[in-house]
Scaffold this active site. Structure first.
Site, PDB file in Angstrom:
ATOM      1  N   SER A 295       1.690  -9.559  -0.796  1.00  0.00           N
ATOM      2  CA  SER A 295       1.343  -8.136  -0.695  1.00  0.00           C
ATOM      3  C   SER A 295       1.569  -7.556   0.689  1.00  0.00           C
ATOM      4  CB  SER A 295      -0.111  -7.941  -1.121  1.00  0.00           C
ATOM      5  OG  SER A 295      -0.968  -8.764  -0.354  1.00  0.00           O
TER       6      SER A 295
ATOM      7  N   GLU B 197      -9.958   5.499   3.233  1.00  0.00           N
ATOM      8  CA  GLU B 197     -10.742   4.399   3.774  1.00  0.00           C
ATOM      9  C   GLU B 197      -9.765   3.267   4.038  1.00  0.00           C
ATOM     10  OE1 GLU B 197     -10.219   4.774   0.588  1.00  0.00           O
ATOM     11  OE2 GLU B 197      -9.494   2.749   0.140  1.00  0.00           O
TER      12      GLU B 197
ATOM     13  N   LYS C  78       0.811  -1.224   0.000  1.00  0.00           N
ATOM     14  CA  LYS C  78       0.000   0.000   0.000  1.00  0.00           C
ATOM     15  C   LYS C  78       0.845   1.275   0.000  1.00  0.00           C
ATOM     16  CE  LYS C  78      -4.092  -2.124   0.409  1.00  0.00           C
ATOM     17  NZ  LYS C  78      -5.136  -2.048  -0.632  1.00  0.00           N
TER      18      LYS C  78
END
Ligand SMILES: Cc1ncc(COP(=O)(O)O)c(C=O)c1O
Lengths: 263, 415
Positions: free
Chosen positions: B384, B127, B105
């Site tokens: 990830s 969010e 991210k």
């Protein structure tokens, strides 16, 4: 102006304006217990048109009151075809518009939705998540069925955008009164008068201001410039807190009286 | 270059490059800008600002510098000898778990935060599902001296308590989303409502390749670094391209990021969805959160609630480019169950000493289940994120099984 012949909603709001009367449009969430009586009561109390909300699971333009109403209506089993079928039996005596989110219309089928709404006696449709750039397909279907597509115009629009939005607006132009979602506010935002003024300068379509018009006094204030107002959350709060047609009717009557006395 | 373009199905229209830029804000039939009128100018300004910044060598250099010196890129491509032995195919992990803040991210967030600052915005709205995007956003805001508000579903705040605390420690305000399913979908609604009211000072730092144009495209470009590094590492360390690239898909950002390095290769691209949130697998086209894409919804168009063990994948929609890649046959999407994910979580921990995020464990789960089909192949899995955030939740699930004899460490242990 391309529209030489106006639809039922726009004709009626233009007539008001010619008579020097400010228009009062009331929003109610369809599918709430007793909602059809509330619509009738609002019309009897002097609303010039009623917006009927078809509740959506994810209403991003709505604040807590209309979210709550949507949740209750959905829990009570409200569906788009169900509400349209009810509308077909509703003789409110004033023009009716549907306000909902685009996915429900898309899923129903654009042409089928426009046709079904029109057959149910609906004049206008308002889709707050369908901006001008994405509205082409829907407008083709709506125009063909004689449905007036109300466009929203927001305080963030640069000057060149407003005339383009207005030229696609039918029924009325919905001036968004503030930066934010639906819900009651303590005072009328200065942006409400600004957007009304900017719209009046570029269009001859009736200009109504909504979002954050919460009291009769605020409605009067907005109508110093606007041709009318849309009152949503304040009425819906009555509908969910008191829950009777009389309580909705008496609030609408207060708005009507204020607009008639002071504008 | 040079490798043939596989698997694209031509339908009579001139072939657009696979994973090229969106046309009219769309990837094929998917995407668009279905936002309230108030936000249209902001989306248009963002598109212009991003286009300019992305073409500006100074912006690129600043972002590259942060990715290297702050986030720790490039992330390694780790070959997994013991896991490969157990599965019967050769597996590598692209180690996004080793980035600062513990997931992919951060790539996107550093890009968006720099862009927001360049646009004169002082506040980030985000969010978050698992909290990884929220933590990354809070981190970037702290780094650049910006205000940060993160919306998180109440259900997710409970299951990702650690990340809630991290965000607060980083100076962000975490606001609960208490409507609907109280998960990621509702956090997106709240973030959009916030942005409608604060658009003049705030940038919506969206956490995946979803939402209105230009987000799906912009977020992909910020994650492209994953795929580009990975393709280069594979070419250098192994040679050629892998047979398979596998990634979990919530909104789809880590998957798009790694896929983008292999779009023109013959590599098969596999997106793995949670069975309870399989937008590509079970959804039909719909419109929510500013985009047209596959969406889990009922017959009337009401959005369905997703149900997944992993907060980061608990989302009923998917990024529009994935819908398009599925439609043209360039990528495949498959579901895995929560039970398979739990096994994969244990498998990777035990065989490689790497505790994966529950999201990433979905990709491992598919490889593990499909081991017969993959026998002898080369497989790259995008890892990830790391699993620290999930340990408390897994203690509840695995506690009884793993606790034999070990003293419980207090709260959260064995339920
Ligand atoms: C580690 C990790 N992987 C994947 C995801 C899912 O996001 P996306 O599908 O955009 O990669 C998340 C989201 O929270 C995450 O934390």
């Amino acid at each position: 102006m391309s529209a030489a012949v106006y639809g039922v909603l726009e004709t009626s709001l233009r007539e008001r304006r010619e008579l020097g009367v400010k228009s009062l449009v009331v929003y109610l969430t369809g599918g709430l217990p007793g909602w059809m009586d509330m619509v009738r009561a609002a019309a009897d109390a002097g609303a010039d048109a009623i917006e009927i909300g078809i509740p959506f699971s994810d209403p991003v333009m709505d604040g807590p009151v209309i979210q709550e109403a949507s949740d209750r209506a959905l829990a009570a089993g409200a569906t788009p075809p169900g509400i349209l079928a009810d509308v077909a039996t509703l003789d409110a005596g004033v023009p009716l518009a549907i306000m909902t989110y685009y996915n429900l219309v898309y899923r129903f089928g654009l042409e089928r939705f426009a046709r079904t709404a029109s057959e149910a006696g609906i004049s206008g449709v308002i889709l707050p998540d369908l901006p001008l750039e994405e509205s082409g397909e829907w407008c083709v279907a709506a125009d063909a069925a004689g449905i007036e597509t109300v466009m929203l115009a927001a305080p963030t629009a640069p000057a060149e955008r407003l005339p383009r939005v207005c030229s696609r607006a039918r029924g009325f132009v919905y001036g968004v009164g503030l930066l934010g979602i639906t819900g009651e506010r303590d005072s009328l935002a200065s942006s409400a008068l600004d957007i009304a003024r900017r719209l009046k300068a570029v269009t001859d379509v009736p200009v109504l201001v909504g979002v954050g018009v919460s009291t009769p006094a605020q409605a009067v204030e907005a109508c110093a410039v606007a041709d009318g107002v849309i009152v949503g959350s304040a009425v819906v709060r009555r509908a969910i807190e008191v829950g009777t047609a009389e309580s909705v009717g008496s609030l609408v009557a207060e708005f009507r009286a204020a607009l008639d006395a002071k504008c | 270059m040079g490798e043939l373009q596989s698997a694209t199905v031509s339908r009579g229209t001139p072939a657009a490059p696979v994973m090229g830029n969106p046309v009219n804000g769309r990837f094929g039939d998917f995407g668009g800008q279905f936002v309230p009128e108030t936000l249209v100018p902001a989306c248009q300004e963002l598109e212009v600002a991003f286009t300019e910044a992305w073409a500006d060598p100074a912006f690129r250099a600043e972002l590259d510098h942060l990715l290297r010196e702050y986030a720790g890129r490039p992330s390694p491509l780790t070959e997994c000898a013991r896991l490969s032995g157990e599965l019967g195919c050769r597996v590598w992990l692209k180690r996004e778990d080793l980035n600062h803040t513990g997931s992919h991210k951060i790539n996107n967030v550093l890009g968006q935060a720099l862009l927001a600052r360049r646009m004169g915005k002082t506040r980030l709205v985000a969010e978050t599902g698992a909290g990884q995007h929220g933590v990354a956003s809070a981190t970037a805001a702290a780094l650049l001296g910006m205000e940060c508000v993160v919306y998180m579903g109440e259900v997710d705040m409970a299951r990702q308590e650690l990340n809630v605390f991290r965000m607060r420690l980083l100076g962000a305000e975490v606001r609960p989303a208490s409507s609907g399913s109280r998960t990621l979908k509702d956090a997106v609604n709240e973030a959009m409502r916030d942005w409608v009211a604060t658009v003049e000072s705030s940038h919506y730092c969206l956490g995946s390749v979803m939402g209105p144009h230009p987000y799906p495209w912009m977020v992909r470009e910020f994650h492209r670094v994953i795929g580009e590094e990975c393709a280069e590492q594979f070419r250098t360390n192994v040679g050629g391209s892998p047979d398979y690239v596998v990634a979990c898909v919530g909104g789809g950002s880590n998957a798009i990021g790694i896929f983008s390095g292999f779009a023109e290769a013959s590599t098969r691209l596999i997106g793995v969805e949670p069975a309870g949130g399989a937008a590509v697998g079970r959804g039909v086209p719909g419109i929510v959160h500013g985009m047209r894409s596959y969406l889990m919804q009922d017959e009337f168009g009401q959005v369905e609630e997703a149900h997944s063990i992993s907060a980061g994948l608990d989302y009923p929609g998917v990024g529009p480019e994935h819908a398009h890649l599925s439609d043209i046959g360039r990528a495949e999407y498959h579901p895995v169950s929560d039970a398979e994910v739990i096994e994969a979580f244990k498998l990777l921990s035990r065989t490689e000493g790497i505790i994966p995020a529950l999201e990433s464990a979905h990709a491992i789960a598919w490889v593990s289940r499909e081991r017969k089909r993959l026998a002898g192949s080369t497989v790259v899995v995008n890892l990830s994120g790391r699993g620290d955030k999930d340990v408390a939740q897994m203690m509840d699930i695995l506690g009884p099984e793993l606790q034999g004899g070990t003293p419980s460490s207090g709260q959260g242990g064995g339920s």
